[in-house]
Scaffold this motif. Sequence first.
Motif, PDB file in Angstrom:
ATOM      1  N   CYS A 105       0.847  -1.193   0.000  1.00 24.95           N
ATOM      2  CA  CYS A 105       0.000   0.000   0.000  1.00 24.95           C
ATOM      3  C   CYS A 105       0.882   1.241   0.000  1.00 24.95           C
ATOM      4  CB  CYS A 105      -0.912  -0.011   1.225  1.00 24.95           C
ATOM      5  SG  CYS A 105      -2.046   1.372   1.267  1.00 24.95           S
TER       6      CYS A 105
ATOM      7  N   MET B  82      -0.114   1.379   4.699  1.00 24.92           N
ATOM      8  CA  MET B  82      -1.152   0.742   5.488  1.00 24.92           C
ATOM      9  C   MET B  82      -0.888  -0.758   5.551  1.00 24.92           C
ATOM     10  SD  MET B  82      -5.168   0.667   4.777  1.00 24.92           S
ATOM     11  CE  MET B  82      -5.430   2.245   5.514  1.00 24.92           C
TER      12      MET B  82
ATOM     13  N   ARG C   2      -7.576  -5.503  -0.557  1.00 27.52           N
ATOM     14  CA  ARG C   2      -8.617  -6.476  -0.220  1.00 27.52           C
ATOM     15  C   ARG C   2      -9.413  -6.871  -1.458  1.00 27.52           C
ATOM     16  NH1 ARG C   2     -12.554  -3.842   2.934  1.00 27.52           N
ATOM     17  NH2 ARG C   2     -10.927  -3.522   4.465  1.00 27.52           N
TER      18      ARG C   2
ATOM     19  N   CYS D  19      -9.458   6.524  -0.722  1.00 31.85           N
ATOM     20  CA  CYS D  19      -9.360   5.701   0.485  1.00 31.85           C
ATOM     21  C   CYS D  19      -9.571   6.547   1.736  1.00 31.85           C
ATOM     22  CB  CYS D  19      -7.996   5.018   0.539  1.00 31.85           C
ATOM     23  SG  CYS D  19      -7.750   4.001   1.973  1.00 31.85           S
TER      24      CYS D  19
ATOM     25  N   ARG E 248      -1.489  -4.503   4.992  1.00 31.37           N
ATOM     26  CA  ARG E 248      -2.132  -5.116   3.820  1.00 31.37           C
ATOM     27  C   ARG E 248      -3.544  -5.608   4.107  1.00 31.37           C
ATOM     28  NH1 ARG E 248       1.420  -9.612   1.202  1.00 31.37           N
ATOM     29  NH2 ARG E 248       1.802 -10.084   3.351  1.00 31.37           N
ATOM     30  N   SER E 249      -3.758  -6.133   5.277  1.00 31.68           N
ATOM     31  CA  SER E 249      -5.072  -6.711   5.573  1.00 31.68           C
ATOM     32  C   SER E 249      -6.157  -5.653   5.745  1.00 31.68           C
ATOM     33  CB  SER E 249      -4.988  -7.570   6.832  1.00 31.68           C
ATOM     34  OG  SER E 249      -4.584  -6.778   7.933  1.00 31.68           O
ATOM     35  N   LYS E 250      -5.769  -4.385   5.922  1.00 30.80           N
ATOM     36  CA  LYS E 250      -6.761  -3.331   6.129  1.00 30.80           C
ATOM     37  C   LYS E 250      -6.944  -2.427   4.924  1.00 30.80           C
ATOM     38  CE  LYS E 250      -6.364  -3.201  11.097  1.00 30.80           C
ATOM     39  NZ  LYS E 250      -6.246  -2.374  12.284  1.00 30.80           N
ATOM     40  N   CYS E 251      -6.080  -2.524   3.949  1.00 34.28           N
ATOM     41  CA  CYS E 251      -6.179  -1.675   2.766  1.00 34.28           C
ATOM     42  C   CYS E 251      -7.335  -2.148   1.893  1.00 34.28           C
ATOM     43  CB  CYS E 251      -4.877  -1.705   1.974  1.00 34.28           C
ATOM     44  SG  CYS E 251      -4.925  -0.697   0.489  1.00 34.28           S
ATOM     45  N   PRO E 252      -8.325  -1.285   1.622  1.00 36.95           N
ATOM     46  CA  PRO E 252      -9.478  -1.712   0.828  1.00 36.95           C
ATOM     47  C   PRO E 252      -9.121  -2.111  -0.603  1.00 36.95           C
ATOM     48  CG  PRO E 252      -9.762   0.538   1.643  1.00 36.95           C
ATOM     49  CD  PRO E 252      -8.438   0.067   2.092  1.00 36.95           C
TER      50      PRO E 252
ATOM     51  N   PHE F 156      -8.639   5.808   4.678  1.00 36.44           N
ATOM     52  CA  PHE F 156      -7.507   5.686   5.573  1.00 36.44           C
ATOM     53  C   PHE F 156      -6.322   6.547   5.151  1.00 36.44           C
ATOM     54  CE2 PHE F 156      -9.751   1.588   5.871  1.00 36.44           C
ATOM     55  CZ  PHE F 156     -10.075   1.621   7.211  1.00 36.44           C
TER      56      PHE F 156
END
Length: 76
Positions: A14, A18, A27, A72, A20-24, A74
């Motif tokens: 990202c 961010m 995902r 995004c 990786r598991s939280k980046c839309p 975030f």
Amino acid sequence: MEKKVNKKKIMSICPSNMVRSKCPSIRVTRQLRRALLMKQREKEVSQDVLDELRNKLKEKKNKGIAVDCKKCKFNV
């Protein structure tokens, strides 16, 4: 000489640092990959469905992650 980065290959990093598991954006890419793998394992799947998933994944890779980062929530 400056080293160039191939934007098509950075699908798991990202740009806004961010996780990786939280980046839309990441995902969505991972969901596309997972869906394609699941469909390929099924016995009776039409080729059109597989081609459609492959095209979506190619488009996502060509766009890159940074395209989604502008929207995004975030990314500050």
